[in-house]
Design a protein around this motif. Structure first.
Motif, PDB file in Angstrom:
ATOM      1  N   ASN A   1       4.930  37.971 -18.134  1.00  0.00           N
ATOM      2  CA  ASN A   1       4.779  37.156 -19.349  1.00  0.00           C
ATOM      3  C   ASN A   1       6.072  37.153 -20.174  1.00  0.00           C
TER       4      ASN A   1
ATOM      5  N   GLU B   1       1.181  40.663 -15.964  1.00  0.00           N
ATOM      6  CA  GLU B   1      -0.184  40.246 -16.294  1.00  0.00           C
ATOM      7  C   GLU B   1      -0.914  39.801 -15.038  1.00  0.00           C
TER       8      GLU B   1
ATOM      9  N   ILE C   1      -2.845  43.376 -18.950  1.00  0.00           N
ATOM     10  CA  ILE C   1      -1.490  43.784 -18.589  1.00  0.00           C
ATOM     11  C   ILE C   1      -1.574  45.114 -17.854  1.00  0.00           C
TER      12      ILE C   1
ATOM     13  N   ARG D   1      -4.248  47.000 -20.119  1.00  0.00           N
ATOM     14  CA  ARG D   1      -4.369  46.635 -21.528  1.00  0.00           C
ATOM     15  C   ARG D   1      -4.887  45.206 -21.573  1.00  0.00           C
ATOM     16  N   TRP D   2      -6.064  45.021 -22.122  1.00  0.00           N
ATOM     17  CA  TRP D   2      -6.686  43.705 -22.126  1.00  0.00           C
ATOM     18  C   TRP D   2      -5.885  42.711 -22.959  1.00  0.00           C
ATOM     19  N   THR D   3      -5.832  41.490 -22.452  1.00  0.00           N
ATOM     20  CA  THR D   3      -5.269  40.380 -23.225  1.00  0.00           C
ATOM     21  C   THR D   3      -6.378  39.349 -23.408  1.00  0.00           C
TER      22      THR D   3
ATOM     23  N   ILE E   1      -9.446  40.366 -29.177  1.00  0.00           N
ATOM     24  CA  ILE E   1      -8.214  40.612 -28.422  1.00  0.00           C
ATOM     25  C   ILE E   1      -7.289  39.439 -28.700  1.00  0.00           C
ATOM     26  N   HIS E   2      -6.177  39.705 -29.340  1.00  0.00           N
ATOM     27  CA  HIS E   2      -5.283  38.618 -29.759  1.00  0.00           C
ATOM     28  C   HIS E   2      -3.852  39.148 -29.803  1.00  0.00           C
ATOM     29  N   PRO E   3      -2.873  38.329 -29.431  1.00  0.00           N
ATOM     30  CA  PRO E   3      -1.480  38.805 -29.419  1.00  0.00           C
ATOM     31  C   PRO E   3      -0.987  39.301 -30.774  1.00  0.00           C
TER      32      PRO E   3
END
Lengths: 88, 254
Positions: free
Chosen positions: A28, A34, A85, A78-80, B52-54
């Motif tokens: 990414n 990812e 990820i 690690r959830w996105t 869940i958000h950037p």
């Protein structure tokens, strides 16, 4: 898999998925790897974990895949919003 | 008095060879202390999934942990002080821990707390919004390291637990069965489940109804009760419906 990450300069890393040759990971904007299968590709996530020497099962409360060995159950994921990820 | 104690952002990505306790484990340790010191009686811990958000910093899954307790009113300040020190001491160095302690009967607008919880599942919220609401509602909200961003999840966790309709209970329910088939009554007899229910059909199983145990047996919080969700797997030879507990993948949306 870790070696693949280190050795590849390509934007998309190619490895074997449940349905044959496929793009299982992509890099990414932050340079993170990812999973391209999203949150529902149970077979590919299990296969990826089986091939990974870094897999470590997460806390019981965070397990979401029925396959015990799955990237979806790994403490290093690690959830996105759409997927996860790999932090290894 | 009945309280909600909720924590968030206490951990960091686990590193090989270094023990990092998850937020759920820390909540368990606080709960254990409350009971060991005779401050009160605690209910089981629930896990609440947030957005869940950037734009939201989180370790790996952005969830908070909360439990309800009935404590001696004289112990409230002691509990808050202990929990605050505990989070400073036990949270990962890279963490941004937050603590929320709400006395339910003192909440001026409980519905606002619940709304905040649901908003945290759908929108990016700020620390300022969390502190503003905490002040308005009259509850304890504090940060204990890092950016303190965990106060948002801690406040949201309290709201979601108060809603009675969010999250799954921490831990698996242990029940022995040689055949893998048990009655709903035997599950309820563990004291960890109020109802065994088929959510698709809306059927609450009778105590005599049998169900097949899957590889994980976990309850979810629905209508203020600990509900063990099951799904239909057909009928037995006598035509009675057969049920099975949800798998991990079926549980993940709670």
């Amino acid at each position: 898999m870790a070696n693949l990450f280190e050795e590849s300069d390509e934007r998309f890393l190619v490895t074997l998925s449940s349905e044959g040759e496929d793009k299982m990971w992509q890099v990414n904007d932050k340079g993170e790897h990812e999973f391209t299968g999203g949150k529902q590709d149970w077979i590919a996530a299990a296969k990826a974990a089986e091939e990974c020497s870094c897999f470590q099962e997460d806390d019981e409360d965070e397990l979401v895949a029925d396959e015990n060995i799955s990237c979806y159950n790994c403490r290093y994921r690690r959830w996105t919003a759409k997927s996860f990820i790999c932090c290894k | 008095m009945k309280i909600l104690l909720s924590i968030d952002d206490t951990d960091a990505m686990k590193v090989e060879g270094v023990e990092v306790l998850g937020t759920g484990e820390l909540a368990s340790m606080i709960k254990q202390t409350v009971e060991e010191r005779g401050w009160g009686v605690c209910e089981p811990i629930t896990r609440h999934q947030l957005l869940i958000h950037p734009d939201i910093p989180y370790t790996s899954h952005n969830s908070s942990m909360c439990f309800m307790a009935d404590i001696d009113a004289d112990r409230l300040d002691e509990l808050i002080a202990y929990s605050s020190d505990f989070l400073v001491r036990e949270s990962a160095p890279e963490a941004d821990p937050g603590l929320c302690v709400a006395v339910i009967d003192r909440l001026s607008h409980p519905g606002w707390l619940i709304s905040f919880g649901y908003m945290a599942k759908n929108y990016v919220l700020t620390k300022e919004e969390a502190y503003d609401l905490a002040e308005t509602l009259g509850l304890h909200l504090s940060e204990h390291g890092g950016t303190g961003q965990g106060i948002i999840g801690a406040l949201a966790g309290a709201g979601l637990r108060l809603s009675g309709n969010d999250g799954r209970f921490k831990g698996k329910i242990k029940i022995k069965s040689e055949t893998g088939i048990v009655t709903a009554g035997s599950i309820r007899a563990t004291g960890k489940v109020d109802l065994v229910k088929s959510l698709e059909e809306g059927i609450i199983l009778e105590d005599s109804d049998e169900l097949v145990l899957g590889d994980t047996v976990k309850a979810v919080l629905l209508d203020g009760k600990a509900v063990l969700p099951v799904y239909s797997i057909g009928k037995d030879d006598s035509g009675r419906p057969r049920w099975q507990t949800y798998s991990k993948s079926q549980m993940k949306d709670f």
